[in-house]
Design an enzyme around this catalytic site. Sequence first.
Site, PDB file in Angstrom:
ATOM      1  N   SER A 220       0.857  -1.187   0.000  1.00 39.15           N
ATOM      2  CA  SER A 220       0.000   0.000   0.000  1.00 39.15           C
ATOM      3  C   SER A 220       0.895   1.240   0.000  1.00 39.15           C
ATOM      4  O   SER A 220       1.866   1.319   0.750  1.00 39.15           O
ATOM      5  CB  SER A 220      -0.877  -0.012   1.257  1.00 39.15           C
ATOM      6  OG  SER A 220      -1.691   1.139   1.309  1.00 39.15           O
TER       7      SER A 220
ATOM      8  N   SER B  86      -2.307  -7.490  -3.947  1.00 44.35           N
ATOM      9  CA  SER B  86      -2.179  -8.915  -4.291  1.00 44.35           C
ATOM     10  C   SER B  86      -0.994  -9.551  -3.559  1.00 44.35           C
ATOM     11  O   SER B  86       0.015  -9.867  -4.176  1.00 44.35           O
ATOM     12  CB  SER B  86      -2.116  -9.137  -5.803  1.00 44.35           C
ATOM     13  OG  SER B  86      -1.273  -8.246  -6.462  1.00 44.35           O
TER      14      SER B  86
END
Length: 177
Positions: A16, A88
């Site tokens: 992130s 992912s």
Amino acid sequence: MPARVRGATVWFTGLSGAGKTTIASELRESLTRAGRATYLLDGDGLRSGLNSDLGFADADRYESVRRAGEVAALFADAGLVVMVALISPFEAGRRRARRAHEEIGAAFYEVFVDTPLSECERRDPKNLYRAARSGELRDFTGIGSPYERPRTPDITVVPSDGTAARIAEGIHRELAL
């Protein structure tokens, strides 16, 4: 009848705040200027719709990636170049997305946005790292939940490669999309 235009998926993975969506957006702009039909699937958009029924448990994260991979394969099969910007975190999920494309003969390129955790935390655009470090947010990828770095990505980019636009142009040239 004109020849069918083959689509492809460019799958951006990383922590992130790594810059996945920013680079994917720049690549989409570049491809659109070149006359290619494109679509951008990003984690936040998917979480508010297609994946709104999923949480953050490992099984939910895998399912989120599976769904994104299947949708991207459908779009690629229709001739679009799809940018997927999704953390992912698990290698198995990314492999599954690649297989979905191989099954239909569509190209799949994994781009690892290799931004160090310290830089992602410095950026922290959504204050998620701060919440994870304070204990408010459990099982956050990179802090309380693992991120499996890609072993053999097609392309790896790092912050020192330049601006998002410069990185996207390099990806566009390298993949010849």
